[in-house]
Design a protein around this motif. Structure first.
Motif, PDB file in Angstrom:
ATOM      1  N   TYR A 199       0.864  -1.108  -0.049  1.00 22.26           N
ATOM      2  CA  TYR A 199      -0.090   0.042  -0.050  1.00 22.26           C
ATOM      3  C   TYR A 199       0.944   1.093  -0.141  1.00 22.26           C
ATOM      4  O   TYR A 199       0.181   2.388  -0.445  1.00 22.26           O
ATOM      5  CB  TYR A 199      -0.819  -0.023   1.113  1.00 22.26           C
ATOM      6  N   LEU A 217       1.378   1.882  -3.673  1.00 25.67           N
ATOM      7  CA  LEU A 217       0.135   2.498  -4.425  1.00 25.67           C
ATOM      8  C   LEU A 217      -0.024   3.971  -3.969  1.00 25.67           C
ATOM      9  O   LEU A 217      -0.208   4.624  -4.805  1.00 25.67           O
ATOM     10  CB  LEU A 217      -1.017   1.624  -3.914  1.00 25.67           C
ATOM     11  N   SER A 218       0.277   4.184  -2.715  1.00 29.61           N
ATOM     12  CA  SER A 218       0.304   5.629  -2.152  1.00 29.61           C
ATOM     13  C   SER A 218       1.356   6.504  -2.939  1.00 29.61           C
ATOM     14  O   SER A 218       0.929   7.679  -3.195  1.00 29.61           O
ATOM     15  CB  SER A 218       0.494   5.601  -0.548  1.00 29.61           C
ATOM     16  N   GLN A 258       0.216   7.170  -6.532  1.00 27.64           N
ATOM     17  CA  GLN A 258      -0.957   8.213  -6.546  1.00 27.64           C
ATOM     18  C   GLN A 258      -0.146   9.696  -6.220  1.00 27.64           C
ATOM     19  O   GLN A 258      -0.691  10.483  -6.969  1.00 27.64           O
ATOM     20  CB  GLN A 258      -1.891   7.910  -5.696  1.00 27.64           C
ATOM     21  N   SER A 293      -4.673  -3.674  -9.012  1.00 27.93           N
ATOM     22  CA  SER A 293      -4.416  -2.432  -7.915  1.00 27.93           C
ATOM     23  C   SER A 293      -4.404  -1.182  -8.697  1.00 27.93           C
ATOM     24  O   SER A 293      -5.029  -0.319  -8.485  1.00 27.93           O
ATOM     25  CB  SER A 293      -3.388  -2.834  -6.917  1.00 27.93           C
ATOM     26  N   ARG A 319      -7.488   0.351 -10.260  1.00 26.82           N
ATOM     27  CA  ARG A 319      -8.447   0.849  -9.380  1.00 26.82           C
ATOM     28  C   ARG A 319      -7.702   2.163  -8.979  1.00 26.82           C
ATOM     29  O   ARG A 319      -8.641   3.197  -9.063  1.00 26.82           O
ATOM     30  CB  ARG A 319      -8.607   0.057  -8.267  1.00 26.82           C
ATOM     31  N   ARG A 320      -6.408   2.268  -8.666  1.00 27.39           N
ATOM     32  CA  ARG A 320      -5.854   3.455  -8.410  1.00 27.39           C
ATOM     33  C   ARG A 320      -5.949   4.650  -9.451  1.00 27.39           C
ATOM     34  O   ARG A 320      -6.059   5.833  -9.076  1.00 27.39           O
ATOM     35  CB  ARG A 320      -4.229   3.277  -7.759  1.00 27.39           C
ATOM     36  N   VAL A 338      -9.401   6.107  -9.593  1.00 23.08           N
ATOM     37  CA  VAL A 338      -9.370   6.953  -8.442  1.00 23.08           C
ATOM     38  C   VAL A 338      -8.965   8.370  -8.688  1.00 23.08           C
ATOM     39  O   VAL A 338      -9.246   9.282  -8.496  1.00 23.08           O
ATOM     40  CB  VAL A 338      -8.961   6.577  -7.021  1.00 23.08           C
ATOM     41  N   ILE A 339      -7.600   8.421  -9.148  1.00 28.58           N
ATOM     42  CA  ILE A 339      -6.899   9.503  -9.429  1.00 28.58           C
ATOM     43  C   ILE A 339      -7.622  10.479 -10.492  1.00 28.58           C
ATOM     44  O   ILE A 339      -7.630  11.748 -10.427  1.00 28.58           O
ATOM     45  CB  ILE A 339      -5.566   8.902 -10.221  1.00 28.58           C
TER      46      ILE A 339
END
Length: 406
Positions: free
Chosen positions: A224, A227-228, A231, A257, A260-261, A264-265
């Protein structure tokens, strides 16, 4: 090395530990339709077969892609003979509509108990009709210690008789396996048969597997973090960092993942500054799904460059959060009379010049509330800002007129 009982399964204590749901089902000799999902090599098939063995039920194993509609019909006929049958179905996310139509009524009646397995997210990839008839259980990635435990158990297998291996080599196999116990077993077996003296060395393992141990795929927290970082690099318009973290996520192989990320962005960080990015990201995801890896890296790289260099705006995101806060804290008020369902005072905007007429929309206690505060850092939002300012001026003029007339 396939476990004969759930007691032999490596990991998955959240589902199989003492007092946990799957262990209790086995203990009570009762299974229900379920879907097991998670990364490759973490025990989906092993758990399904171990549960069947412990409960002592009849079962058949099929693959949603390679087995035909006829194969499913044979399973159903066999279930009718015995009154009940467990169908273990691999790659369930690829079950087509014809096969679903045959299966669904028998899932509903309980004649077939389905244990589906998939590496995909069932909430995104599995037909809702199937999903609604099953309990969903996510299997967690195995830790390095759990992989090491599995390797040590394998050392006692008769096929590896005489093997010589140290703790350092076991740890390397565990790291190279990237949470995949099946990969670890395969690597161990290849190494064993690649020697003359049955001694496994670090050099031998590195020669067999050139796969790097990717930092960030070691445990959930680091994953995570990746992923953080992905983004935040895009949000900060740092295209090189965004591409770097994309590469690390691609090597891990967690495309879901990434998808999805990026989605969201589009709406959290790009937003109204560039609303075309939503459909563009969806098109890139569709292309990736069509071609698969390694080619999927190309549309991913292109869309990530666009996301990073796109103008950014979070105004819609901030607006809905402010509105939600008002609603959640009770700042609502009755819907104005002018826009209720049985109103007689509603003014139809299309009957007025420029399709606009001043009337009350917000509740009385929120009349002057401003949720959406536009930015002027991109052409699209500058346009929206100009439209909003024009409408606000019209409302102000008409409100002053109405006050004078009163």
């Amino acid at each position: 090395m396939a476990p004969k009982s759930i007691d032999d399964v490596i990991g998955q204590k959240e589902l199989l530990g003492k007092g946990k749901v799957l262990r209790n089902l086995v203990k009570n000799k009762k299974l229900f339709s379920m879907i097991l999902y998670g990364k490759p090599g973490i025990g989906k098939t092993s758990i399904a077969q171990a549960m069947i063995h412990d409960v002592g039920m009849r079962y058949r194993f099929l693959n949603a892609v390679s087995n035909t509609k006829k194969d499913i019909e044979v399973v159903i006929e066999e279930a009718k003979m015995y009154g009940e049958l467990v169908l273990i179905l691999d790659e369930i996310h690829r079950l087509n509509k014809d096969k679903q139509d045959i299966l669904l009524p028998h899932l509903e009646s309980g004649l077939i108990i389905l244990i589906g397995m998939t590496t995909s997210n069932p909430y995104h990839k599995i037909n809702p009709a199937i999903r609604s008839r099953c309990q969903l259980y996510e299997l967690k990635a195995l830790t390095e210690k759990e992989i090491e435990e599995g390797i040590k158990k394998a050392l006692n297998h008769e096929d590896l008789e005489g093997i010589i291996i140290g703790n350092e080599e076991i740890r390397l196999i565990s790291k190279l396996a990237n949470h995949d116990l099946r990969y670890a077993y395969n690597l161990l077996e290849v190494a064993f048969y690649s020697t003359e003296d049955k001694k496994i060395t670090l050099e031998l393992l590195k020669n067999i597997s050139g796969k790097a141990n990717i930092s960030g795929d070691k445990d959930e927290e680091e994953h995570y973090d990746l992923l953080s970082a992905f983004q935040k690099s895009i949000r900060g318009s740092n295209v090189d960092a965004a591409i770097h973290y994309l590469a690390r996520l691609i090597v891990i192989g967690d495309l879901d993942s990434i998808y999805r990320r990026m989605s969201v962005i589009c709406y959290e960080d790009i937003g109204l500054a560039n609303p075309d990015m939503g459909p563009r990201v969806k098109a890139a995801i569709d292309a990736c799904e069509l071609v698969g890896l390694p080619e999927a890296r190309i549309p991913l790289a292109e869309i990530v460059v666009e996301l990073a260099l796109s103008p950014k705006s979070n105004t819609a995101y901030l607006a809905i959060d402010k509105a939600l806060k008002d609603v959640e804290t009770g700042r609502c008020g009755p819907v104005p009379e002018t826009i209720r369902i049985h109103t007689t005072t509603y003014k139809y905007p299309h009957d007025f010049p420029n399709n606009f007429v001043v009337q009350q929309y917000l509740p009385n206690n929120l009349q002057r509330k401003k949720y959406y505060i536009p930015k002027d850092t991109s052409p699209n939002e500058r346009m929206l800002k100009q439209i909003k300012e024009k409408l606000d001026r019209l409302i102000e003029i008409e409100t002053k007129k109405a006050i004078k007339e009163e």
